[in-house]
Design a protein around this motif. Structure first.
Motif, short mmCIF file in Angstrom:
data_model
loop_
_atom_site.label_atom_id
_atom_site.label_comp_id
_atom_site.label_asym_id
_atom_site.label_seq_id
_atom_site.Cartn_x
_atom_site.Cartn_y
_atom_site.Cartn_z
N HIS A 134 -9.59 7.93 2.73
CA HIS A 134 -8.51 7.54 3.44
C HIS A 134 -7.22 7.78 2.28
O HIS A 134 -6.19 8.17 2.80
CB HIS A 134 -8.45 6.21 3.59
CG HIS A 134 -9.42 6.15 5.07
ND1 HIS A 134 -8.93 6.46 6.28
CD2 HIS A 134 -10.76 5.90 5.22
CE1 HIS A 134 -9.86 6.07 7.26
NE2 HIS A 134 -11.11 5.89 6.36
N MET B 292 0.90 -1.17 -0.08
CA MET B 292 0.14 0.08 0.07
C MET B 292 1.08 1.18 -0.14
O MET B 292 0.68 2.05 0.88
CB MET B 292 -0.95 0.07 1.17
CG MET B 292 -1.97 0.90 1.00
SD MET B 292 -3.43 0.61 2.20
CE MET B 292 -3.16 2.00 3.47
N ASP B 293 1.81 1.37 -1.09
CA ASP B 293 2.41 2.67 -1.12
C ASP B 293 1.71 3.84 -1.84
O ASP B 293 0.66 3.65 -2.32
CB ASP B 293 3.83 2.09 -1.85
CG ASP B 293 3.58 1.60 -3.17
OD1 ASP B 293 4.61 1.86 -3.96
OD2 ASP B 293 2.43 1.04 -3.39
N PRO C 29 -18.37 -0.90 -2.27
CA PRO C 29 -18.35 -0.20 -0.76
C PRO C 29 -16.87 -0.22 -0.33
O PRO C 29 -16.48 0.71 0.41
CB PRO C 29 -19.19 -1.41 0.11
CG PRO C 29 -20.16 -1.90 -0.91
CD PRO C 29 -19.18 -2.03 -2.07
N ALA C 30 -15.88 -1.10 -0.49
CA ALA C 30 -14.72 -1.08 0.14
C ALA C 30 -13.87 -0.14 -0.70
O ALA C 30 -13.15 0.71 0.13
CB ALA C 30 -13.95 -2.41 -0.14
N LEU D 242 -3.98 10.12 2.91
CA LEU D 242 -2.74 9.79 3.04
C LEU D 242 -1.82 10.38 2.00
O LEU D 242 -0.73 10.78 2.55
CB LEU D 242 -2.65 8.13 2.48
CG LEU D 242 -3.07 7.11 4.06
CD1 LEU D 242 -3.41 5.58 3.43
CD2 LEU D 242 -1.82 7.13 5.08
N LEU E 259 -12.17 -3.44 -4.93
CA LEU E 259 -12.26 -2.09 -4.87
C LEU E 259 -13.01 -1.60 -6.03
O LEU E 259 -13.88 -0.36 -5.66
CB LEU E 259 -11.02 -1.20 -5.15
CG LEU E 259 -9.71 -1.80 -3.87
CD1 LEU E 259 -8.47 -1.32 -3.91
CD2 LEU E 259 -10.47 -1.33 -2.34
N ALA F 43 -15.05 3.10 0.83
CA ALA F 43 -14.69 3.38 2.09
C ALA F 43 -13.14 3.91 1.87
O ALA F 43 -12.63 4.62 2.86
CB ALA F 43 -14.39 1.98 3.00
N LEU F 44 -12.42 3.19 0.79
CA LEU F 44 -10.86 3.42 1.05
C LEU F 44 -10.60 5.01 0.47
O LEU F 44 -9.69 5.59 0.81
CB LEU F 44 -10.38 2.47 0.09
CG LEU F 44 -8.72 2.56 -0.21
CD1 LEU F 44 -7.84 2.82 1.09
CD2 LEU F 44 -8.17 1.44 -1.16
N GLU G 100 -3.79 -7.09 -1.56
CA GLU G 100 -3.23 -7.05 -0.32
C GLU G 100 -4.40 -6.59 0.85
O GLU G 100 -4.20 -6.92 1.99
CB GLU G 100 -2.46 -5.71 -0.35
CG GLU G 100 -1.45 -5.16 0.79
CD GLU G 100 -0.76 -3.84 0.49
OE1 GLU G 100 -0.56 -3.67 -0.78
OE2 GLU G 100 -0.50 -3.27 1.51
N LEU G 101 -5.39 -6.16 0.62
CA LEU G 101 -6.42 -5.50 1.34
C LEU G 101 -7.46 -6.44 1.50
O LEU G 101 -8.33 -6.31 2.45
CB LEU G 101 -7.13 -4.37 0.83
CG LEU G 101 -6.16 -3.07 1.00
CD1 LEU G 101 -6.92 -1.77 0.11
CD2 LEU G 101 -5.68 -2.56 2.26
N GLY G 102 -7.62 -7.67 0.69
CA GLY G 102 -8.53 -8.64 0.80
C GLY G 102 -9.84 -8.13 0.42
O GLY G 102 -10.81 -8.76 0.97
N ALA G 103 -9.91 -7.21 -0.44
CA ALA G 103 -11.35 -6.78 -0.65
C ALA G 103 -11.26 -6.17 -2.29
O ALA G 103 -10.44 -5.54 -2.54
CB ALA G 103 -12.02 -5.58 0.12
#
Lengths: 118, 118
Positions: B67, B1-2, B59-60, B71, B47, B63-64, B42-45
């Motif tokens: 954020h 998650m860079d 939804p994932a 970041l 996107l 939600a991201l 990596e996030l298991g969802a």
DNA sequence: CTCATTTACGGTCGTCGTAAATATG
DNA sequence: CATATTTACGACGACCGTAAATGAG
């Protein structure tokens, strides 16, 4: 400036010792040296002033430290938000009804929503 | 998650189109596909829900998105803080004196510091 | 058939280890 | 001289491009 290098930086900044930081992260300590050096190159500023006997933060390193911690915390938050959405602990809810009595209940729900938002 | 993958994600989320996002980032669009897929792994969802004709956020992904933007903004802040410290626009100031009259001036400075902080 | 995404494949660079070299007190 | 950091070197995987394959309308 990925999370990995920031964690290396924070560990070294907290321990002020490459060897102990390496133990803490379960990484070989030569890698920490290169990681920090790469970060310094990327940012165009030395982060530590170091001899074989002493490691201390430069002003640039001191400036970076709180930002690095904040970034790592925010990264965890982002991960958590995605996990929550994935597991349905957040986001839109879908409700289904069946049976004769449902219409009454739905009507009551809609009335309450309307009165609470207006 | 860079940061790189987050920028890819944000660009695709904003354009809802891999090709346009690729143009915007000056990257080949196959790479965007893999980048997003890696993030999803990596996030298991998932996107995005995508066909060759439509791309939309899950939804994932929804939600991201905020954020991810936060970041990226924080990353820039961190870079700025380091640059400021490097260029001496922040941090500790070192002052030197020389000459006979210096002692008087230093005494006056110290007196003012003492009175202003207590 | 057309447009958009994905898969396949390859070159280069970054990651991370071990072993040797270097520097400080 | 002892301890700590850095450099040297090598294996493996990630990055990122181009070309071919796949899929939806």
């Amino acid at each position: 400036m990925d999370a990995q290098k920031l964690q290396v930086f924070v560990a070294v900044a907290e321990e002020l010792h490459f060897g102990r930081a390496a133990d803490r992260l379960h990484l070989a300590q030569p890698y920490l040296s290169r990681s920090v050096r790469a970060l310094e190159a990327e940012l165009g500023a030395d982060l530590f002033r170091r001899t074989t006997r002493k490691v201390e933060l430069t002003p640039a390193g001191t400036a970076l430290l709180p930002h690095a911690r904040a970034l790592l915390a925010r990264t965890d938050e982002a991960r958590g938000a995605v996990a929550a959405a994935r597991d349905g602990r957040s986001g839109r809810v879908r409700i289904s009804f069946a049976g004769p009595s449902a219409h009454v209940v739905v009507g009551q729900l809609l009335a309450r929503c309307a009165s609470s938002t207006h």
